[in-house]
Scaffold this motif. Sequence first.
Motif, PDB file in Angstrom:
ATOM      1  N   TRP A  67      22.120  31.973  15.217  1.00  0.00           N
ATOM      2  CA  TRP A  67      20.691  31.974  15.565  1.00  0.00           C
ATOM      3  C   TRP A  67      19.951  33.256  15.184  1.00  0.00           C
ATOM      4  O   TRP A  67      18.822  33.207  14.715  1.00  0.00           O
ATOM      5  CB  TRP A  67      20.521  31.717  17.073  1.00  0.00           C
ATOM      6  N   LEU A  88      28.407  29.161  21.481  1.00  0.00           N
ATOM      7  CA  LEU A  88      28.616  28.303  22.652  1.00  0.00           C
ATOM      8  C   LEU A  88      28.268  26.841  22.366  1.00  0.00           C
ATOM      9  O   LEU A  88      28.696  25.939  23.086  1.00  0.00           O
ATOM     10  CB  LEU A  88      27.745  28.768  23.827  1.00  0.00           C
ATOM     11  N   THR A  89      27.488  26.608  21.314  1.00  0.00           N
ATOM     12  CA  THR A  89      26.840  25.299  21.139  1.00  0.00           C
ATOM     13  C   THR A  89      27.829  24.136  21.104  1.00  0.00           C
ATOM     14  O   THR A  89      27.617  23.108  21.761  1.00  0.00           O
ATOM     15  CB  THR A  89      25.994  25.300  19.852  1.00  0.00           C
ATOM     16  N   HIS A 141      16.989  31.705   9.473  1.00  0.00           N
ATOM     17  CA  HIS A 141      15.545  31.423   9.416  1.00  0.00           C
ATOM     18  C   HIS A 141      14.962  31.571   8.022  1.00  0.00           C
ATOM     19  O   HIS A 141      13.811  31.206   7.798  1.00  0.00           O
ATOM     20  CB  HIS A 141      14.815  32.332  10.407  1.00  0.00           C
ATOM     21  N   ILE A 151      23.257  15.174  27.786  1.00  0.00           N
ATOM     22  CA  ILE A 151      22.860  14.796  26.438  1.00  0.00           C
ATOM     23  C   ILE A 151      22.776  13.282  26.376  1.00  0.00           C
ATOM     24  O   ILE A 151      23.677  12.571  26.811  1.00  0.00           O
ATOM     25  CB  ILE A 151      23.860  15.356  25.391  1.00  0.00           C
ATOM     26  N   ARG A 156      17.556  23.945  12.241  1.00  0.00           N
ATOM     27  CA  ARG A 156      18.136  24.376  13.511  1.00  0.00           C
ATOM     28  C   ARG A 156      19.242  25.382  13.242  1.00  0.00           C
ATOM     29  O   ARG A 156      19.743  25.503  12.120  1.00  0.00           O
ATOM     30  CB  ARG A 156      18.689  23.200  14.321  1.00  0.00           C
ATOM     31  N   CYS A 157      19.610  26.125  14.270  1.00  0.00           N
ATOM     32  CA  CYS A 157      20.708  27.071  14.195  1.00  0.00           C
ATOM     33  C   CYS A 157      21.374  27.088  15.570  1.00  0.00           C
ATOM     34  O   CYS A 157      20.831  26.542  16.525  1.00  0.00           O
ATOM     35  CB  CYS A 157      20.208  28.458  13.790  1.00  0.00           C
ATOM     36  N   ILE A 181      17.396  14.564  11.821  1.00  0.00           N
ATOM     37  CA  ILE A 181      17.985  14.036  13.050  1.00  0.00           C
ATOM     38  C   ILE A 181      18.610  15.195  13.822  1.00  0.00           C
ATOM     39  O   ILE A 181      18.909  16.247  13.260  1.00  0.00           O
ATOM     40  CB  ILE A 181      19.029  12.931  12.782  1.00  0.00           C
ATOM     41  N   GLY A 182      18.782  14.997  15.120  1.00  0.00           N
ATOM     42  CA  GLY A 182      19.279  16.064  15.972  1.00  0.00           C
ATOM     43  C   GLY A 182      20.774  16.290  15.804  1.00  0.00           C
ATOM     44  O   GLY A 182      21.498  15.439  15.275  1.00  0.00           O
ATOM     45  N   LEU A 183      21.226  17.448  16.284  1.00  0.00           N
ATOM     46  CA  LEU A 183      22.655  17.755  16.183  1.00  0.00           C
ATOM     47  C   LEU A 183      23.488  16.761  16.980  1.00  0.00           C
ATOM     48  O   LEU A 183      24.579  16.372  16.557  1.00  0.00           O
ATOM     49  CB  LEU A 183      22.901  19.195  16.683  1.00  0.00           C
ATOM     50  N   GLU A 184      22.977  16.343  18.140  1.00  0.00           N
ATOM     51  CA  GLU A 184      23.755  15.378  18.927  1.00  0.00           C
ATOM     52  C   GLU A 184      23.875  14.049  18.186  1.00  0.00           C
ATOM     53  O   GLU A 184      24.852  13.323  18.353  1.00  0.00           O
ATOM     54  CB  GLU A 184      23.163  15.196  20.328  1.00  0.00           C
ATOM     55  N   GLU A 185      22.882  13.743  17.349  1.00  0.00           N
ATOM     56  CA  GLU A 185      22.948  12.500  16.581  1.00  0.00           C
ATOM     57  C   GLU A 185      23.949  12.620  15.425  1.00  0.00           C
ATOM     58  O   GLU A 185      24.697  11.684  15.138  1.00  0.00           O
ATOM     59  CB  GLU A 185      21.551  12.144  16.073  1.00  0.00           C
ATOM     60  N   THR A 195      24.674  28.886  18.390  1.00  0.00           N
ATOM     61  CA  THR A 195      25.409  30.071  18.841  1.00  0.00           C
ATOM     62  C   THR A 195      26.891  29.693  18.933  1.00  0.00           C
ATOM     63  O   THR A 195      27.268  28.538  18.668  1.00  0.00           O
ATOM     64  CB  THR A 195      24.932  30.563  20.228  1.00  0.00           C
ATOM     65  N   TYR A 215      29.126  22.223  24.211  1.00  0.00           N
ATOM     66  CA  TYR A 215      28.347  21.187  24.901  1.00  0.00           C
ATOM     67  C   TYR A 215      28.920  19.797  24.670  1.00  0.00           C
ATOM     68  O   TYR A 215      28.625  18.868  25.415  1.00  0.00           O
ATOM     69  CB  TYR A 215      26.888  21.206  24.442  1.00  0.00           C
TER      70      TYR A 215
END
Lengths: 151, 156
Positions: free
Chosen positions: B92, B110-111, B98, B127, B105-106, B66-70, B108, B114
Amino acid sequence: MDTLVLGCGEKPMADAVNHDRIKHRPEVDIAHDLDIFPWPWPDNSFDLIVACAVLEHLRCTLIESMAECWRILRPGGQIHVKIPYWNHANSYADPTHYWRFDISTLEFFDPDTKLGRQYGFYADQRPWRIIKAPVLNPGRSSIIALLEVRK
Amino acid sequence: MKTLLVLGCGNRLGEPAEGWQVINHDRTHHRAEVNYVADLDVRPWPWADNSADAIVARAVFEHLHIGLEESMAECWRILKPGGILTGTMPLWNTEKAHGDPTHRRCITTLTMGYFDPSTKEGAAALIYEWHPWELLSQSLVGKKDSVRFKLRPRKD
C-alpha cells in the motif's frame, strides 16, 4: 428521534433501524446492498444516520452514497460518519475497502468551506454543513465527523 | 496431467514441467505463447470448477475492476481440492502501488488473512462473497514493494 445505522456489523444500536448487507444477526432489521439505488427508505425518513466504517466498502463513490443519505435525512438531520484515512495500513488491509479519504474530503460537501466553494458542483444539489470538523481518531487510522443536511 | 493456470501472464510465462499442462492466460494475445485470452472482469471466469492444480497470479488482481474478494472467489472455484494459489500484489505505501494508472487496489501483509478463518483477520471478516482458504504465507518481496501470497482452498 429516528436513527438509521448503516452497515451495523457487530455494533447494532438500540432504538434504531439497524441495516446491513445481509441479515447476519437478529438485530439487523433490514438487509440491502447499498450499491443498489435507490436505498430502501423514503425521502426525509431519519433524524440521524450512523455510518461508521461502511461507506468505504461500497463500489459507488462517496458523492453517491452521501447523496442517498441526504435524501433520506429530514431537514436538520445529521450524519455521524467514520471513514478510513489514506495514510494508514488498516485502510488497505481489508480486501473489501474500496476507498480511503483525507481530512479535507468532507469539505467538498459543505459550500461554506474553501473546497466546497471550489468544487461544490460535485454535490451542489445536496449540500451539507459540517457540524463537527473532521478529525483523526487516536490511532490515526480513521476520520470522524458530524454533518447536517442543508434542506 | 496436471494443470497450471497463469493468470495475466504478461511476459512471465508459466514454466513447462513434466506432467503439467500450462495455460498462459492474458487479456489480449500479445505474444505467441498466450494460449488463452479472456477478460477477468467478466464473471464467471471461463474455467470449470475444480479444473486447476495451481494458479499463479503475479501482479494481476490489482488491475481488475472486480473486487479482490471476487477474484479470490473465482480462484477458489477453479482450484481443485489441495490446489495452490500463489501471486503478488503491490504494497500500500509504495510508489509502485500508486504510480501505475491501471492499478485499482493495493494490500498489506495482513490482507490475505481475511480469507482464512483461522487467522485473527479471517475470524472477524464480514465478506459478502467469501470462501475459506488456508493461508500458507504472505510476505514482502521484490524491493519490499510487493506482497507475495500463497493459499490453499479449504474444500473439505
